[in-house]
Design a protein around this motif. Structure first.
Motif, PDB file in Angstrom:
ATOM      1  N   TYR A  52       0.852  -1.180   0.000  1.00 56.83           N
ATOM      2  CA  TYR A  52       0.000   0.000   0.000  1.00 56.83           C
ATOM      3  C   TYR A  52       0.891   1.233   0.000  1.00 56.83           C
ATOM      4  CZ  TYR A  52       0.412  -0.933   5.084  1.00 56.83           C
ATOM      5  OH  TYR A  52       0.874  -1.234   6.335  1.00 56.83           O
ATOM      6  N   GLY A  53       0.507   2.217  -0.822  1.00 57.69           N
ATOM      7  CA  GLY A  53       1.345   3.387  -0.949  1.00 57.69           C
ATOM      8  C   GLY A  53       0.791   4.357  -1.970  1.00 57.69           C
ATOM      9  N   TYR A  54       1.669   5.237  -2.473  1.00 54.97           N
ATOM     10  CA  TYR A  54       1.249   6.321  -3.353  1.00 54.97           C
ATOM     11  C   TYR A  54       2.339   6.560  -4.385  1.00 54.97           C
ATOM     12  CZ  TYR A  54       4.286   8.735  -0.024  1.00 54.97           C
ATOM     13  OH  TYR A  54       5.344   9.088   0.761  1.00 54.97           O
ATOM     14  N   GLU A  55       1.954   7.208  -5.487  1.00 56.25           N
ATOM     15  CA  GLU A  55       2.882   7.453  -6.574  1.00 56.25           C
ATOM     16  C   GLU A  55       3.320   8.910  -6.639  1.00 56.25           C
ATOM     17  OE1 GLU A  55       3.370   6.315 -11.309  1.00 56.25           O
ATOM     18  OE2 GLU A  55       1.365   6.432 -10.433  1.00 56.25           O
ATOM     19  N   GLU A  56       2.407   9.834  -6.454  1.00 58.96           N
ATOM     20  CA  GLU A  56       2.751  11.236  -6.584  1.00 58.96           C
ATOM     21  C   GLU A  56       3.528  11.718  -5.354  1.00 58.96           C
ATOM     22  OE1 GLU A  56      -0.342  10.132  -6.321  1.00 58.96           O
ATOM     23  OE2 GLU A  56      -0.972   9.962  -8.421  1.00 58.96           O
ATOM     24  N   PRO A  57       4.423  12.714  -5.542  1.00 63.71           N
ATOM     25  CA  PRO A  57       5.034  13.334  -4.357  1.00 63.71           C
ATOM     26  C   PRO A  57       3.942  13.853  -3.436  1.00 63.71           C
ATOM     27  CG  PRO A  57       6.138  14.060  -6.367  1.00 63.71           C
ATOM     28  CD  PRO A  57       4.924  13.290  -6.800  1.00 63.71           C
ATOM     29  N   ALA A  58       4.052  13.517  -2.171  1.00 64.30           N
ATOM     30  CA  ALA A  58       2.945  13.844  -1.270  1.00 64.30           C
ATOM     31  C   ALA A  58       3.463  14.131   0.129  1.00 64.30           C
ATOM     32  CB  ALA A  58       1.948  12.685  -1.224  1.00 64.30           C
ATOM     33  N   PHE A  59       2.679  14.896   0.868  1.00 63.96           N
ATOM     34  CA  PHE A  59       2.948  15.140   2.271  1.00 63.96           C
ATOM     35  C   PHE A  59       1.925  14.379   3.101  1.00 63.96           C
ATOM     36  CE2 PHE A  59       4.189  19.245   0.192  1.00 63.96           C
ATOM     37  CZ  PHE A  59       5.555  19.093   0.354  1.00 63.96           C
ATOM     38  N   GLY A  60       2.297  14.045   4.320  1.00 61.00           N
ATOM     39  CA  GLY A  60       1.351  13.406   5.219  1.00 61.00           C
ATOM     40  C   GLY A  60       2.016  12.403   6.129  1.00 61.00           C
ATOM     41  N   ASP A  61       1.427  12.202   7.280  1.00 59.92           N
ATOM     42  CA  ASP A  61       1.895  11.239   8.277  1.00 59.92           C
ATOM     43  C   ASP A  61       1.191   9.915   8.031  1.00 59.92           C
ATOM     44  OD1 ASP A  61       2.619   9.770  10.472  1.00 59.92           O
ATOM     45  OD2 ASP A  61       1.762  11.145  11.960  1.00 59.92           O
TER      46      ASP A  61
END
Length: 349
Positions: free
Chosen positions: A241-250
């Motif tokens: 589980y994760g993300y592709e775009e540069p992102a901010f967040g805890d």
């Protein structure tokens, strides 16, 4: 008792060194050989803290075996080749995969199976579950211990469990999040840092309190995979589980008895993970001139491999209870509202 010993150990380290980076804290909480979470718990399954796709249905491991078989054919059927799983959990995925692999004698004969597992507690479970195949399997603690040869690498929910760092944007600059111990509790403390947050994340879009996460150990493993695949034919499959775009967040989260738990409370009794930054993994593979397929969801990936058709075939031979279990598991794995879109799939070769 182990929880108290782990707390005492971390308090002693903090007293001696000052606040610990989040990565250093997680390394001890999860992987301390005596008192860490993985040394004290069997976390996977209905009686554990979370359940993984291989534990839900045999079809998951079977389909990954067929994926590996196709990759082996596409690379010219090298003999021998290394079939590598990073973080094999209870060994269920490889057990299901090897059952299918035996149906392809040339593939099975060429495969040298390596399981990367440094936790002795989990390794014992794997060896027991895979006892039928133990003569074909080599357990290693370091990626470098795997002999150089063409390789097919599978990492299912491996990168999310690696210790990582967090950086927080305050007063026009980045600080690194540390863990301190105050008034009998672990607490966050932000400290000055020399770490250079990547340019695309440095200031653009960063609001006061924005959090950027970086997993150095994940990048280390990505580099080792890329080096291996750049030197000999092969492919890697990463599911997490994760993300592709540069992102901010805890994205730090704790699971205990299949429920969310405060990450800094009762340390060593809950699983701690984070969301994987797939953009960083992709960049590493491209740096080594590897082909990187577009990131896809697990639901689409498994559907393309035929999970619905395989499940229907198994249902024809199943009892009503088994049939219901198979259908429920497949639905959870591919449904966008469940695991289907949350989990991403990265393939590189």
């Amino acid at each position: 008792m182990s929880k108290n010993k782990l707390t005492a150990l971390l308090k002693q380290k903090i007293d001696a060194q000052g606040p610990l980076t989040l990565a250093a804290f997680l390394e001890e909480v999860l992987y301390h050989p005596q008192w860490g979470y993985y040394a004290q718990h069997n976390p996977i399954g209905g009686h554990g803290d979370y359940i993984t796709a291989p534990e839900m249905t045999q079809v998951f491991g079977e389909l990954l075996a067929l994926w590996a078989y196709v990759q082996w054919q596409n690379k010219g059927c090298p003999h021998p080749f290394a079939l590598i799983e990073l973080g094999p959990g209870n060994g269920t995925l490889m057990q299901d995969a090897l059952r299918i692999i035996q149906r392809y004698p040339d593939f099975a004969a060429a495969a040298h199976v390596y399981l990367l597992e440094k936790n002795q507690h989990l390794r014992n479970q794997q060896q027991q579950k895979l006892s039928t195949y133990n003569d074909k399997i080599t357990w290693v603690e370091d990626f470098e211990d795997i002999l150089p040869m063409p390789s097919i690498i599978i990492a299912n929910e491996f990168f999310d469990a690696l210790p990582f760092q967090q950086f927080i944007y305050k007063q026009g600059r980045w600080w690194e999040r540390h863990i301190n111990y105050e008034a009998n509790d672990f607490v966050y403390q932000d400290c000055p840092t020399t770490f250079q947050v990547p340019a695309e994340n440095a200031h653009e879009g960063a609001q006061e309190g924005a959090i950027y996460e970086y997993c150095a150990l994940g990048q280390h493993f990505a580099q080792k995979i890329a080096e291996r695949l750049s030197q000999a034919p092969g492919a890697t499959l990463i599911i997490d589980y994760g993300y592709e775009e540069p992102a901010f967040g805890d994205t730090l989260q704790a699971l205990r008895n299949h429920r969310y738990h405060p990450p800094l409370v009762d340390i060593g009794t809950a699983d701690l993970t984070h969301h994987v930054n797939f953009t960083q993994l992709q960049q590493t593979f491209r740096h080594y001139s590897l082909q990187v397929q577009p990131l896809t969801t697990m639901g689409d990936f498994l559907s393309d491999l035929g999970i619905v058709q395989r499940t229907e075939l198994l249902c024809q031979l199943a009892t009503p209870t088994q049939r219901a279990s198979l259908l429920t598991a497949t639905a959870r794995l591919i449904d966008p509202n469940h695991m289907g879109s949350l989990f991403k799939v990265l393939v590189s070769s």
